[in-house]
Design a protein around this motif. Structure first.
Motif, mmCIF file in Angstrom:
data_model
loop_
_atom_site.group_PDB
_atom_site.id
_atom_site.type_symbol
_atom_site.label_atom_id
_atom_site.label_comp_id
_atom_site.label_asym_id
_atom_site.label_seq_id
_atom_site.Cartn_x
_atom_site.Cartn_y
_atom_site.Cartn_z
ATOM 1 N N LYS A 86 -48.954 6.565 19.163
ATOM 2 C CA LYS A 86 -47.669 6.856 18.532
ATOM 3 C C LYS A 86 -47.624 6.350 17.091
ATOM 4 C CE LYS A 86 -45.132 6.816 22.903
ATOM 5 N NZ LYS A 86 -44.091 6.129 23.716
ATOM 6 N N GLY A 87 -48.408 5.320 16.787
ATOM 7 C CA GLY A 87 -48.441 4.780 15.433
ATOM 8 C C GLY A 87 -49.503 5.416 14.555
ATOM 9 N N PHE A 88 -50.252 6.380 15.078
ATOM 10 C CA PHE A 88 -51.336 7.039 14.360
ATOM 11 C C PHE A 88 -50.750 8.013 13.342
ATOM 12 C CE2 PHE A 88 -55.091 10.151 14.769
ATOM 13 C CZ PHE A 88 -55.783 9.505 13.757
ATOM 14 N N LYS A 89 -50.933 7.720 12.020
ATOM 15 C CA LYS A 89 -50.216 8.459 10.996
ATOM 16 C C LYS A 89 -51.098 9.315 10.093
ATOM 17 C CE LYS A 89 -46.209 6.878 12.207
ATOM 18 N NZ LYS A 89 -45.242 7.802 12.839
ATOM 19 N N THR A 90 -52.311 8.851 9.764
ATOM 20 C CA THR A 90 -53.143 9.609 8.820
ATOM 21 C C THR A 90 -54.530 9.847 9.406
ATOM 22 O OG1 THR A 90 -53.928 7.621 7.669
ATOM 23 C CG2 THR A 90 -51.912 8.639 6.851
ATOM 24 N N PHE A 91 -55.050 11.049 9.175
ATOM 25 C CA PHE A 91 -56.350 11.444 9.715
ATOM 26 C C PHE A 91 -57.150 12.147 8.627
ATOM 27 C CE2 PHE A 91 -58.986 14.743 11.788
ATOM 28 C CZ PHE A 91 -59.827 13.912 12.508
ATOM 29 N N ALA A 131 -57.635 21.080 16.294
ATOM 30 C CA ALA A 131 -56.458 21.296 17.128
ATOM 31 C C ALA A 131 -56.337 20.221 18.201
ATOM 32 C CB ALA A 131 -56.523 22.683 17.770
ATOM 33 N N CYS A 132 -57.496 19.783 18.727
ATOM 34 C CA CYS A 132 -57.500 18.736 19.743
ATOM 35 C C CYS A 132 -56.872 17.467 19.197
ATOM 36 C CB CYS A 132 -58.935 18.478 20.209
ATOM 37 S SG CYS A 132 -59.070 17.324 21.582
ATOM 38 N N VAL A 133 -57.121 17.190 17.941
ATOM 39 C CA VAL A 133 -56.555 15.997 17.317
ATOM 40 C C VAL A 133 -55.072 16.195 17.025
ATOM 41 C CG1 VAL A 133 -56.663 14.437 15.329
ATOM 42 C CG2 VAL A 133 -58.776 15.371 16.300
ATOM 43 N N LEU A 134 -54.727 17.284 16.340
ATOM 44 C CA LEU A 134 -53.355 17.467 15.876
ATOM 45 C C LEU A 134 -52.369 17.727 17.011
ATOM 46 C CD1 LEU A 134 -54.873 17.592 13.165
ATOM 47 C CD2 LEU A 134 -53.269 19.362 12.444
ATOM 48 N N ASP A 135 -52.816 18.408 18.058
ATOM 49 C CA ASP A 135 -51.905 18.683 19.168
ATOM 50 C C ASP A 135 -51.643 17.437 20.005
ATOM 51 O OD1 ASP A 135 -51.736 21.281 18.347
ATOM 52 O OD2 ASP A 135 -53.164 22.068 19.818
ATOM 53 N N GLN A 136 -52.611 16.544 20.069
ATOM 54 C CA GLN A 136 -52.434 15.309 20.821
ATOM 55 C C GLN A 136 -51.683 14.267 19.998
ATOM 56 O OE1 GLN A 136 -53.062 14.728 23.890
ATOM 57 N NE2 GLN A 136 -54.689 16.085 24.608
ATOM 58 N N CYS A 137 -52.002 14.176 18.721
ATOM 59 C CA CYS A 137 -51.443 13.124 17.864
ATOM 60 C C CYS A 137 -50.255 13.700 17.095
ATOM 61 C CB CYS A 137 -52.503 12.591 16.910
ATOM 62 S SG CYS A 137 -54.026 12.077 17.739
ATOM 63 N N THR A 138 -49.145 13.822 17.765
ATOM 64 C CA THR A 138 -47.973 14.505 17.202
ATOM 65 C C THR A 138 -47.287 13.699 16.108
ATOM 66 O OG1 THR A 138 -46.635 13.578 18.997
ATOM 67 C CG2 THR A 138 -47.564 15.784 19.328
ATOM 68 N N GLY A 139 -47.619 12.422 15.986
ATOM 69 C CA GLY A 139 -46.972 11.589 14.968
ATOM 70 C C GLY A 139 -47.669 11.601 13.632
ATOM 71 N N LEU A 140 -48.734 12.384 13.481
ATOM 72 C CA LEU A 140 -49.477 12.415 12.217
ATOM 73 C C LEU A 140 -48.586 12.895 11.073
ATOM 74 C CD1 LEU A 140 -52.954 13.867 13.260
ATOM 75 C CD2 LEU A 140 -52.516 11.630 12.259
ATOM 76 N N CYS A 151 -55.347 26.793 9.457
ATOM 77 C CA CYS A 151 -54.811 25.470 9.779
ATOM 78 C C CYS A 151 -53.366 25.326 9.312
ATOM 79 C CB CYS A 151 -55.670 24.384 9.127
ATOM 80 S SG CYS A 151 -57.290 24.134 9.884
ATOM 81 N N MET A 152 -53.085 25.754 8.083
ATOM 82 C CA MET A 152 -51.750 25.580 7.526
ATOM 83 C C MET A 152 -50.726 26.459 8.230
ATOM 84 S SD MET A 152 -52.720 25.178 3.470
ATOM 85 C CE MET A 152 -51.034 24.802 3.006
ATOM 86 N N ALA A 153 -51.163 27.607 8.727
ATOM 87 C CA ALA A 153 -50.247 28.471 9.475
ATOM 88 C C ALA A 153 -49.956 27.898 10.852
ATOM 89 C CB ALA A 153 -50.847 29.873 9.598
ATOM 90 N N ARG A 154 -50.943 27.244 11.457
ATOM 91 C CA ARG A 154 -50.766 26.686 12.810
ATOM 92 C C ARG A 154 -49.891 25.429 12.779
ATOM 93 N NH1 ARG A 154 -53.989 26.228 17.554
ATOM 94 N NH2 ARG A 154 -52.894 24.813 18.981
ATOM 95 N N TRP A 155 -50.030 24.604 11.737
ATOM 96 C CA TRP A 155 -49.276 23.348 11.666
ATOM 97 C C TRP A 155 -48.547 23.269 10.311
ATOM 98 C CZ3 TRP A 155 -54.508 23.341 13.206
ATOM 99 C CH2 TRP A 155 -54.724 23.136 14.564
ATOM 100 N N PRO A 156 -47.499 24.048 10.118
ATOM 101 C CA PRO A 156 -46.804 24.080 8.820
ATOM 102 C C PRO A 156 -46.075 22.781 8.490
ATOM 103 C CG PRO A 156 -45.592 25.344 10.463
ATOM 104 C CD PRO A 156 -46.901 24.985 11.097
ATOM 105 N N GLU A 157 -45.796 21.956 9.493
ATOM 106 C CA GLU A 157 -45.050 20.720 9.254
ATOM 107 C C GLU A 157 -45.926 19.590 8.746
ATOM 108 O OE1 GLU A 157 -46.938 20.360 13.218
ATOM 109 O OE2 GLU A 157 -45.894 21.955 12.107
ATOM 110 N N VAL A 158 -47.242 19.759 8.806
ATOM 111 C CA VAL A 158 -48.174 18.709 8.396
ATOM 112 C C VAL A 158 -48.320 18.691 6.878
ATOM 113 C CG1 VAL A 158 -50.600 17.981 8.458
ATOM 114 C CG2 VAL A 158 -49.465 18.715 10.558
#
Length: 453
Positions: free
Chosen positions: A370-375, A392-401, A424-431
């Motif tokens: 939950k505290g994992f912020k930057t990758f 995707a395995c990283v970003l979908d699991q680590c929702t707090g990034l 990537c940018m289309a799949r995770w626009p909030e990142v």
């Protein structure tokens, strides 16, 4: 320039990168010539061009080339007070072949006892910083007494740097004022390192880069705060006992046993092939950790569960698929051992190993994530679809990034890179995305710090 205040002129001259340039200025200006003795530092480096000219002067009687050592001795004799000396040969001279040097030549043997004795007494009282970079093809087969000579004369020395030489420590005297020591490409023995521990008790900075000859080396310094140790050979064991050490960078091959006792250690970078017996006293203060190994998965499991590490960088050394008997590298393993990570950087070889072991069902989310912020990851894009699935395995699991930095190798075709970035940018626009390029031996470059390119 003659109209400038003398104090300003001295400041300008002291900032020139080469004392030979200062000597040239003396010829063109009476004012500079008059204030020259007030300079307090010497910086004299022998270039490859000067070296080549000195060789030709032996066959050309019309070549009036002043010997390099003589130039330095003249500089020493002309200055009243000398606080800093930087004497050496430029890096290109490292490539000079042994076949190009006479067997008994010593014109650039700068740690030669006879030469050092000619000037060390004249600078001893005021000298606080000394750096000598020797000419390896002339110095490697002759043992120098530079260290004992310096310890005998230079009682106020604070910083010492020696490169490319074979050093003796016989008759070495204690130097309690010395706080910084750098030995680079130096030949020493175990008993020599023990003498350094004893005679330099107040070292705060120690750099041992490519120092060979050790079998059972041990660093035991109570006041050391920063250490960079690159071991050139393969000793059977390494021992570091440093109660006040804060920063350690350790690079070695395959020690049978590695023992580190540094309770105050906060920043630790460890690079090695493998260590069968890796003993780690629990690092209660460790915050930033870098790990590099042939088998990065096995090395991670050498550490106990370490909750205080918040920044981690990992890489493999020439990883080969399916290393028999060695644990593979997975994100599950990372977060098991380091459950409170806030930042993770995966270099290219480790990422390739992670992709090869990719299994979307092979690991589960942990509370600590939950505290994992930057990758950050260094990508080759050999198989863009597989790389995307691993991301995707990283970003979908680590929702707090909150920030994801991906660097793509410079050799990847442009349209492949652009397609991957867009996906990537289309799949995770909030990142918040940071995109960059990398290549071995070249500084990383960033092409975007924004959400949109």
């Amino acid at each position: 320039m003659d109209k400038l205040p003398e104090s300003l002129l001295i400041e300008i001259l002291s900032r020139l990168g080469d004392s030979a340039d200062v000597a040239r200025c003396r010829v063109t200006s009476k004012t500079i010539n008059s204030i020259y003795p007030e300079l307090r530092s010497i910086n004299l480096q022998c270039s490859l061009t000067r070296y080549i000219n000195s060789r030709s002067s032996k066959t050309n009687s019309n070549n009036n080339n002043t010997p390099f050592k003589r130039i330095f001795l003249n500089l020493v004799s002309n200055l009243r007070v000398i606080e800093s000396v930087w004497l050496g040969t430029d890096r290109p001279l490292r490539d000079v072949s042994y076949d190009d040097v006479e067997d008994e030549a010593d014109d650039l043997y700068l740690t030669d006892d006879v030469f050092v004795k000619e000037w060390i007494g004249k600078v001893s009282e005021s000298l606080n910083s000394l750096s000598i970079s020797d000419f390896w093809v002339q110095s490697c087969w002759r043992r120098s007494n530079l260290l004992p000579l310096v310890s005998t004369h230079c009682h106020n020395l604070v910083k010492l740097e020696v490169k490319n030489a074979w050093m003796s420590v016989e008759n070495l005297y204690p130097m309690p004022k010395l706080t910084s020591l750098t030995l680079e490409f130096i030949r020493l023995d175990d008993e020599d390192l023990n003498e350094l521990n004893k005679c330099f008790p107040n070292l705060q900075v120690l750099n041992l880069i490519g120092v060979g000859g050790f079998k059972l080396p041990k660093i035991h310094l109570l006041n050391l705060k920063t250490c960079h140790w690159t071991v050139s050979n393969a000793p059977s064991s390494l021992t570091i006992i440093t109660p006040n050490l804060v920063t350690l960078r350790l690079e070695c091959i395959s020690p049978t046993e590695l023992y580190v006792e540094a309770p105050m250690l906060s920043h630790f970078h460890l690079a090695l092939d493998q260590a069968d017996k890796f003993v780690v006293k629990k690092f209660e203060s460790l915050k930033t950790l870098g790990l590099e190994s042939l088998y990065i998965g096995s090395l991670i499991y050498k550490f106990p569960v370490t909750k205080n590490v918040v920044n981690l960088t990992v890489n493999s050394r020439n990883w080969v698929t399916g290393g028999a008997g060695h644990s593979v590298f997975t994100l599950e393993k990372v977060f098991t051992v380091f459950p409170n990570l806030r930042s993770l950087c995966v270099k290219s070889s480790a990422w390739s190993e992670l992709e090869a072991c990719y299994n979307p069902l092979g690991w589960e989310a942990f509370d600590g994530m939950k505290g994992f912020k930057t990758f950050c990851a260094y990508l080759l894009l050999v198989d863009p679809s597989l790389t995307f699935s691993s991301v995707a395995c990283v970003l979908d699991q680590c929702t707090g990034l909150s920030e994801v930095s991906l660097l793509i190798h410079r050799d990847v075709v442009g349209n492949v890179s652009r397609s991957f970035i867009s996906r990537c940018m289309a799949r995770w626009p909030e990142v918040k995305w940071r995109w960059g390029m990398w290549r071995e031996g070249i500084e990383d470059s960033w092409i975007s710090d924004a959400m949109h390119i």
